[in-house]
Design an enzyme around this catalytic site. Structure first.
Site, PDB file in Angstrom:
ATOM      1  N   TYR A 441       3.358  -2.369   2.384  1.00 45.74           N
ATOM      2  CA  TYR A 441       2.252  -2.045   1.539  1.00 45.74           C
ATOM      3  C   TYR A 441       1.404  -3.494   1.176  1.00 45.74           C
ATOM      4  CZ  TYR A 441       5.383  -2.556  -2.778  1.00 45.74           C
ATOM      5  OH  TYR A 441       5.958  -2.839  -3.646  1.00 45.74           O
ATOM      6  N   GLU A 442       0.170  -3.129   0.780  1.00 45.27           N
ATOM      7  CA  GLU A 442      -0.711  -4.472   0.308  1.00 45.27           C
ATOM      8  C   GLU A 442      -1.067  -5.329   1.691  1.00 45.27           C
ATOM      9  OE1 GLU A 442      -1.895  -3.990  -2.163  1.00 45.27           O
ATOM     10  OE2 GLU A 442      -0.283  -2.811  -3.236  1.00 45.27           O
ATOM     11  N   GLY A 443      -1.300  -4.529   2.798  1.00 49.30           N
ATOM     12  CA  GLY A 443      -1.296  -5.148   4.131  1.00 49.30           C
ATOM     13  C   GLY A 443      -0.074  -5.332   4.620  1.00 49.30           C
TER      14      GLY A 443
END
Length: 595
Positions: A441-443
């Site tokens: 997550y978060e890229g």
């Protein structure tokens, strides 16, 4: 259930001996009065809260998970709400926030250290206040004065929490194709409709209101990322007194059942003509949201450090107590039926890997937080610009390298426990599950690698990279002539030269074929991550050498870990450099039908 004690001695070493933060903040007017004793006192109190209140809820929270009761109602695991109330009453949400809105105004590096401990103690719980702090930062930077006065005091106090709503069922990282729409209304607000997924902390019972920051499109918005706007959408619309009023048209439709972080509600959020207010300029929402996204990426780095540390602490204790076989060089505990497994070389390899990655990450992440303080608060504009460039360059490494290392480290911890490692009651398998999501997550880490190589380095012809390279070169030139530093400086200089040559080679290839960047990005980030760690481990070794005569075993241990890092972990770059140089041909020449 295991144990956790805040690593205060090493935290203080990084802050005061490596970074010399007291001298650094003397150049920042708003922090100039802060002293080391105050910093240490804050960290000690935070450590007590984390070990005594949060850590005991980590295993039970994972086992129970969050519950969706229908009609948008979500309850958190037993004890989470009471712990959050203690957190709020003690003033921890306000620690690094602006005093204008009720904050305590402490530097980012102090807040960063707090979040290391929170994440070691209970990552799933920590995501609730962590995302709230990101929402605070976004509104503090881009909100109108009216929105700031209405929402920031509540977020700072912790009585309201925040989220960021980006992902939709058909798009994750590719936000240019999102479909959530925002229609202007006569009262100056917007009616927002759409569906968001994977929204961490999207619904819960911890606070009286939840403030969603939502990306959406205006009716006349251009296509792609240039047509995205940002809106604040509260669960309850504040009334004239600033308290929660009417229920807004934003509701949790369900929660995801995940492999890890069970104590955090990951929600499907449905928006049905929900009232929202524009944050920043129309069609410039992604720029505003990047404040929160970057904060979240730094937050993932701290999650990863936290898990690495707590996994190390527990596997170390187990390795000292668990009896299994005899040492290859003869019994080390002849009075016992077998030796403790810490006598075995491979167990030591796994323990030292965790220790080296935890302490390297602490130095790197605290240094990065200090540079955020410089960017925001230093009296010299040139220093602010330099710090901003370094933070921008290193954020993808902080997120990806630390989360890769955390997954490796938690796996080592589980392996050290042997058969007990995959038994839930010992806690190690939870750390592996929790750590695995940090790489996504978060890229995803591949996205971080593309950001580093494509945008942050090749995008400005290596200008930002040269600034970090200058720090390495200055250290090498100052220490390279000293015999006692050869074992640290020589490999640092070597990896610095190799990264420079590798960067130029990939840049030349990319001019002919852009796929070369995609093929090289992941091993390239791993290589540069080791360059960064080599720099900090060499600096820490210098301090330990200077102070080893004191007889403090702390410095002896620091030197031993530095030697392990350079001997056993840095050599990974021989492989990653070859992988990065191998190019895209073996990947892109394979026809799809052959997969």
């Amino acid at each position: 259930m295991g144990q956790y004690a805040a690593p205060l001695r090493d935290m203080q070493f990084v802050l005061h001996e490596l970074l010399n933060v007291e001298a650094e903040i003397s150049q920042m007017p708003k922090h100039a009065d802060l002293d080391a004793d105050t910093i240490n006192a804050v960290l000690e109190e935070a450590g007590k809260f984390c070990s005594e209140v949060l850590f005991p809820l980590n295993h039970s929270g994972d086992q129970e998970g969050c519950t969706y009761a229908g009609d948008g109602v979500v309850t958190t695991p037993k004890g989470f709400k009471e712990a959050y109330q203690q957190y709020v009453e003690a003033g921890w949400p306000a620690l690094g926030c602006d005093p204008e809105y009720g904050g305590q105004g402490l530097p980012a590096f102090v807040n960063n250290a707090l979040y290391e401990m929170l994440n070691s103690a209970n990552q799933a719980w920590t995501m609730y206040p962590g995302l709230s702090h990101g929402a605070y930062e976004c509104l503090h930077a881009h909100g109108t004065p009216e929105l700031q006065q209405r929402y920031l005091p509540k977020l700072v106090a912790g009585v309201w929490t925040g989220t960021m709503c980006l992902t939709e069922p058909h798009c994750g990282t590719d936000l240019g194709i999102l479909r959530t729409r925002a229609e202007p209304t006569s009262d100056g607000s917007y009616a927002i409709s759409g569906t968001k997924i994977f929204i961490s902390s999207g619904e819960h019972d911890l606070a009286e209101n939840i403030v969603h920051l939502v990306l959406a499109r205006l009716p006349d918005a251009p296509k792609g990322t240039k047509g995205i706007s940002l809106f604040i959408v509260p669960k309850f619309v504040p009334n004239e007194a600033g308290e929660p009023g009417e229920r807004n048209g934003v509701k949790c439709g369900s929660i995801e059942h995940k492999m890890g972080i069970h104590g955090n509600a990951t929600c499907v959020i449905n928006l049905d003509n929900a009232k929202g207010w524009l944050v920043g300029e129309p069609n410039k929402g992604l720029n505003a949201m990047f404040v929160m996204m970057n904060a979240a990426r730094l937050g993932v780095g701290m999650q990863s450090l936290g898990l690495t540390e707590v996994a190390y602490q527990n596997s170390l204790t187990y390795a000292k107590e668990r009896l299994q076989m005899r040492s290859l060089t003869g019994p080390k505990a002849p009075e016992k039926a077998a030796d403790p497994i810490i006598v075995h070389p491979d167990v030591r390899r796994m323990l030292l890997t965790q220790k080296a990655y935890a302490e390297g990450a602490r130095a790197f992440s605290y240094w990065s937080a200090l540079h955020i303080d410089k960017e925001l608060s230093h009296g010299d504009e040139a220093v602010r610009k330099e710090a901003a460039d370094l933070v921008a360059l290193l954020t993808p490494i902080l997120k990806a390298f630390l989360s890769d290392n955390a997954f490796e480290s938690t796996n080592h911890a589980m392996q050290i426990y042997g058969g007990h490692g995959f038994i839930a009651e010992w806690g190690m398998e939870q750390y592996v599950r929790d750590a695995r999501i940090n790489m996504i997550y978060e890229g995803t880490n591949a996205i971080q690698a593309l950001d580093l190589l494509g945008r942050k380095i090749l995008g400005d012809m290596g200008a930002k990279m040269k600034k970090f390279g200058k720090l390495v070169t200055e250290f090498v030139e100052a220490e390279g002539i000293k015999p006692e530093m050869q074992e640290f400086v020589n490999p640092l200089a070597d990896i610095g030269d190799k990264v420079q040559k590798l960067t130029m080679e990939i840049g030349m290839k990319a001019m002919q074929n852009p796929d070369e960047v995609g093929a090289a990005a992941v091993p390239y980030l791993r290589t540069v991550g080791h360059l960064v760690f080599s720099y900090f481990w060499a600096r820490m070794a210098r301090i330990a050498l200077d102070k080893q005569a004191s007889g403090d075993p702390f410095y002896k241990a620091k030197l031993a870990t530095a030697r392990f890092y350079f001997a056993k972990l840095l050599p990974e770059t021989a492989m990653t450099i070859r992988q990065a140089r191998a190019g895209s041909k073996s990947l892109m020449d394979v026809e799809e039908a052959l997969f």
